[in-house]
Write a protein that holds these residues in place. Structure first.
Motif, short mmCIF file in Angstrom:
data_model
loop_
_atom_site.label_atom_id
_atom_site.label_comp_id
_atom_site.label_asym_id
_atom_site.label_seq_id
_atom_site.Cartn_x
_atom_site.Cartn_y
_atom_site.Cartn_z
N SER A 106 34.83 -20.69 -55.76
CA SER A 106 34.45 -22.02 -55.28
C SER A 106 32.96 -22.25 -55.59
O SER A 106 32.12 -21.56 -55.03
CB SER A 106 34.71 -22.15 -53.78
N PRO A 107 32.67 -23.18 -56.51
CA PRO A 107 33.59 -24.03 -57.26
C PRO A 107 34.33 -23.25 -58.33
O PRO A 107 33.94 -22.13 -58.68
CB PRO A 107 32.66 -25.08 -57.88
N ALA A 108 35.39 -23.86 -58.86
CA ALA A 108 36.21 -23.17 -59.86
C ALA A 108 35.41 -22.78 -61.10
O ALA A 108 35.68 -21.76 -61.73
CB ALA A 108 37.39 -24.07 -60.26
N SER A 109 34.40 -23.57 -61.43
CA SER A 109 33.59 -23.30 -62.62
C SER A 109 32.78 -22.02 -62.50
O SER A 109 32.26 -21.50 -63.50
CB SER A 109 32.64 -24.47 -62.88
N ALA A 110 32.67 -21.46 -61.29
CA ALA A 110 31.89 -20.23 -61.09
C ALA A 110 32.67 -18.98 -61.45
O ALA A 110 32.08 -17.90 -61.55
CB ALA A 110 31.42 -20.15 -59.63
N ALA A 111 33.97 -19.10 -61.65
CA ALA A 111 34.81 -17.92 -61.86
C ALA A 111 34.40 -17.13 -63.10
O ALA A 111 34.15 -15.92 -63.03
CB ALA A 111 36.28 -18.32 -61.94
N ARG A 112 34.34 -17.79 -64.24
CA ARG A 112 34.06 -17.07 -65.47
C ARG A 112 32.64 -16.48 -65.51
O ARG A 112 32.47 -15.31 -65.87
CB ARG A 112 34.31 -17.97 -66.68
N PRO A 113 31.60 -17.24 -65.13
CA PRO A 113 30.26 -16.64 -65.11
C PRO A 113 30.16 -15.43 -64.18
O PRO A 113 29.50 -14.44 -64.50
CB PRO A 113 29.36 -17.78 -64.64
N PHE A 114 30.84 -15.51 -63.04
CA PHE A 114 30.80 -14.39 -62.10
C PHE A 114 31.50 -13.17 -62.69
O PHE A 114 30.99 -12.04 -62.61
CB PHE A 114 31.46 -14.80 -60.78
N ALA A 115 32.66 -13.38 -63.29
CA ALA A 115 33.39 -12.27 -63.90
C ALA A 115 32.59 -11.65 -65.04
O ALA A 115 32.53 -10.42 -65.18
CB ALA A 115 34.75 -12.75 -64.40
N GLU A 116 31.97 -12.48 -65.85
CA GLU A 116 31.18 -11.96 -66.98
C GLU A 116 29.97 -11.18 -66.49
O GLU A 116 29.62 -10.13 -67.04
CB GLU A 116 30.76 -13.12 -67.88
N ALA A 117 29.31 -11.67 -65.45
CA ALA A 117 28.14 -10.97 -64.92
C ALA A 117 28.52 -9.60 -64.37
O ALA A 117 27.79 -8.62 -64.55
CB ALA A 117 27.48 -11.81 -63.83
N SER A 118 29.68 -9.52 -63.72
CA SER A 118 30.10 -8.24 -63.13
C SER A 118 30.40 -7.21 -64.20
O SER A 118 30.24 -6.01 -63.98
CB SER A 118 31.32 -8.45 -62.24
N VAL A 119 30.83 -7.66 -65.38
CA VAL A 119 31.16 -6.74 -66.47
C VAL A 119 29.90 -6.32 -67.23
O VAL A 119 29.71 -5.15 -67.55
CB VAL A 119 32.16 -7.41 -67.45
#
Length: 209
Positions: A193-206
């Motif tokens: 939340s928001p939905a647009s945060a999903a990909r940046p968050f996943a990429e940062a964690s990797v």
């Protein structure tokens, strides 16, 4: 990364720990709620404790009788099963519409994540954070009348316990969907939340492994 979300996570950092990323989230549709038998009894509010202190001891013992605890009573456990039947129907409908939302039993890492979350008895939403050492999650436990959030950490695992965080997994159409995959093979679906945060968050964690 939302600044307010980042600040909430930073309050829970340990000495010399570095925050990699944080994301507001809620559980994905169809994620099951743990059985009451796995949950700790809720802590009564201050007013309830004061009232209970005035109740005669024999009556207090009756109120807290083990016969009312589904973990210790077959009739109570059966009643709990009936109460949970609508949840099972809803879960089936969500699975048909959105796909599978969890893999693993309640003893798995995904199951323990959900049990810890339910035990916190916080808000629907929360904060998922990853640091250079660990993953942890927060929830707002403030009463409804309070406008300022009161965040509580309810779960943490070493970074190595999470094998992947997949944004927009194949075969699902939910916006903001992320699957938290654990090294024991279990996983659970959440929505950023928001939905647009999903990909940046996943990429940062990797990228910061």
């Amino acid at each position: 990364m939302n600044q307010a979300t980042r600040e909430q996570a930073q309050h829970f950092l340990r000495q010399d720990e570095r925050l990699v990323a944080a994301c507001a989230y809620e559980l994905g549709p169809g994620v099951p709620y743990p059985p009451e038998s796995l949950l700790a009894p809720p802590e009564p509010p201050a007013l309830s404790r004061r009232i209970e202190a005035r109740i005669p001891r024999p009556l207090r013992q009756f109120v807290h009788a083990k016969a009312l605890d589904p973990r210790l009573s077959r009739p109570a456990a059966a009643a709990e099963g009936v109460d949970r039947l609508p949840d099972a129907v809803d879960a089936l409908g969500s699975r048909l519409l959105h796909g599978k939302s969890m893999e693993g039993g309640w003893e798995s890492e995904a199951g323990r994540f959900l049990v810890s979350r339910a035990n916190a008895r916080g808000s629907v939403g929360g904060v998922l954070a990853v640091t250079d050492r660990r993953w942890f999650a927060l929830t707002d436990v403030s009463p409804l009348w309070r406008s300022t959030p009161v965040m509580r950490q309810y779960w943490e695992v070493p970074r190595q316990a999470v094998s992947a965080l997949r944004a927009g997994p194949r075969g699902v159409v939910q916006k903001g969907r992320m699957d938290i995959e654990f090294t024991d093979g279990s996983w659970v679906a959440v929505l950023a939340s928001p939905a647009s945060a999903a990909r940046p968050f996943a990429e940062a964690s990797v990228h910061h492994r």
